[in-house]
Design a protein around this motif. Structure first.
Motif, PDB file in Angstrom:
ATOM      1  N   GLU A 204       2.038   4.566  -3.376  1.00  0.00           N
ATOM      2  CA  GLU A 204       2.057   6.031  -3.273  1.00  0.00           C
ATOM      3  C   GLU A 204       3.087   6.642  -4.223  1.00  0.00           C
TER       4      GLU A 204
ATOM      5  N   GLY B  28       0.821  -1.209   0.000  1.00  0.00           N
ATOM      6  CA  GLY B  28       0.000   0.000   0.000  1.00  0.00           C
ATOM      7  C   GLY B  28       0.851   1.253   0.000  1.00  0.00           C
TER       8      GLY B  28
ATOM      9  N   GLY C 226      -3.823  -0.527   7.598  1.00  0.00           N
ATOM     10  CA  GLY C 226      -5.017  -0.962   8.313  1.00  0.00           C
ATOM     11  C   GLY C 226      -5.216  -2.466   8.245  1.00  0.00           C
ATOM     12  N   ILE C 227      -5.059  -3.029   7.051  1.00  0.00           N
ATOM     13  CA  ILE C 227      -5.190  -4.481   6.888  1.00  0.00           C
ATOM     14  C   ILE C 227      -4.110  -5.194   7.691  1.00  0.00           C
TER      15      ILE C 227
ATOM     16  N   LEU D  15      -3.748   7.460   1.010  1.00  0.00           N
ATOM     17  CA  LEU D  15      -4.811   6.471   1.217  1.00  0.00           C
ATOM     18  C   LEU D  15      -4.295   5.045   1.045  1.00  0.00           C
ATOM     19  N   GLY D  16      -3.435   4.830   0.045  1.00  0.00           N
ATOM     20  CA  GLY D  16      -2.890   3.499  -0.172  1.00  0.00           C
ATOM     21  C   GLY D  16      -2.102   3.023   1.030  1.00  0.00           C
ATOM     22  N   GLN D  17      -1.296   3.918   1.574  1.00  0.00           N
ATOM     23  CA  GLN D  17      -0.503   3.575   2.748  1.00  0.00           C
ATOM     24  C   GLN D  17      -1.404   3.261   3.939  1.00  0.00           C
ATOM     25  N   GLN D  18      -2.454   4.052   4.119  1.00  0.00           N
ATOM     26  CA  GLN D  18      -3.349   3.845   5.257  1.00  0.00           C
ATOM     27  C   GLN D  18      -4.137   2.542   5.129  1.00  0.00           C
ATOM     28  N   ILE D  19      -4.592   2.214   3.925  1.00  0.00           N
ATOM     29  CA  ILE D  19      -5.350   0.968   3.730  1.00  0.00           C
ATOM     30  C   ILE D  19      -4.453  -0.240   3.990  1.00  0.00           C
ATOM     31  N   GLY D  20      -3.254  -0.204   3.407  1.00  0.00           N
ATOM     32  CA  GLY D  20      -2.320  -1.308   3.620  1.00  0.00           C
ATOM     33  C   GLY D  20      -1.990  -1.482   5.092  1.00  0.00           C
TER      34      GLY D  20
END
Length: 327
Positions: A31, A27, A46-47, A39-44
């Motif tokens: 970026e 994620g 989060g999972i 957002l990509g960093q945060q989603i990755g």
């Protein structure tokens, strides 16, 4: 309720931390090529945090299982991916909670050092050359993830010290590992997924070096990028056989090495721009990074789907009998 939870988490595979690390890193890597605004960093992250939480509950309720994992010559070498994934998650939190992020980073570094010390202890007590597998790079060299996820500030000397330690460890271990792979016993099928980790150390060293070094040496960068690209290509070829192995939690080893390879190329392209390289050369490196990122996305997604399919429903996901299938 507590008893049910203890029973369910008992079978959560420890190598799942490697998958969490791969997802969080993927994620973040996206970026570099897409305007995601974090957002990509945060989603990755989060999972990854969810996967790490499951393992955290397991380790709290079943500390003896953690000790057993640490004493295993293969599983013990991938336990530090838990700390490494925590470092990447801490970086994602830095945007919102900088103080907490720095504290979590320090905690993850300390945890990794503890895992490294225990790994060295167990392997020194019961050392056999044929026990040596590519995942042995993880405890000493994986600490460089702390440099890639470095939050900045007055802790720079610590980050630089970790980088030197990791790179020296890689330089010492690489010829030993090659000797073992050529002249010792064949790696057991259950541990063969760890071969993919051979792609990680050079790329991780390069990414960490470019992150915390104010004036990087072109010689060091050239040496590392050459080894990194070569080892990544070798693992791409190896995937033809590795992906045919029976599924196990060890498939998580396929994820982070190829993600960090793409990350290292993007960081190299950024350095080349700053250093004044021709735009044509920068674009070539950036394009190679994009190709590696696409491949990494496919592999990480494939492994995640296989994990989801294999460990469903939840009653099977944490069934203690699956513990034997970890690596």
């Amino acid at each position: 309720m507590i008893k049910a939870t203890k029973r369910k988490v008992a079978g959560a595979p420890t190598p799942m931390a490697g998958l969490a690390l791969g997802i969080a890193s993927l994620g973040w890597c996206w970026e570099n090529v897409a305007d995601l605004g974090g957002l990509g960093q945060q989603i990755g992250a989060g999972i990854a945090a969810v996967l790490l939480l499951i393992l955290t509950v397991k380790f709290i309720f079943h500390p003896k299982m953690l000790w057993t994992d640490l004493s295993h010559p293969v599983v013990g070498s991938v336990v530090p991916t838990y700390a490494m994934a925590t470092m990447v998650v801490s970086k994602a939190l830095g945007q919102f909670y900088p103080v907490f992020s720095q504290g979590l980073w320090l905690f993850a570094v300390a945890l990794h050092v503890a895992f490294l010390a225990l790994f060295i202890y167990h392997r020194a007590v019961d050392f056999e050359l044929h026990h040596m597998v590519p995942s042995w790079f993880v405890p000493p060299v994986g600490i460089i993830v702390a440099d890639v996820a470095f939050p900045g500030g007055e802790l720079l000397p610590l980050a630089q010290g970790l980088l030197v330690f990791g790179m020296v460890a890689y330089a010492v271990m690489l010829p030993l590992m090659i000797y073992r792979l050529i002249f010792s016993h064949e790696i057991h099928d259950n541990a063969k997924p760890t071969i993919a980790i051979m792609a990680a150390p050079a790329s991780l060293s390069l990414a960490g070096y470019l992150t915390v070094t104010a004036v990087p040496s072109p010689v060091v960068i050239g040496l590392l990028i050459g080894i990194a690209v070569l080892m990544t290509f070798v693992i791409y070829v190896a995937f033809y056989r590795l992906l045919r192995l029976p599924f196990s939690a060890g498939y998580a080893a396929f994820t982070f090495p190829i993600v960090i390879s793409a990350t290292a190329l993007f960081k190299s392209a950024a350095w080349m721009t700053t250093f004044g390289f021709s735009r044509e050369y920068v674009q070539q490196v950036f394009l190679l990074g994009q190709i590696e990122l696409v491949i990494a996305t496919v592999i990480v997604s494939y492994v995640a789907v296989r994990y989801l399919a294999h460990y469903r429903p939840i009653s099977r996901l944490f069934h203690p009998q699956l513990q034997s299938q970890q690596v």
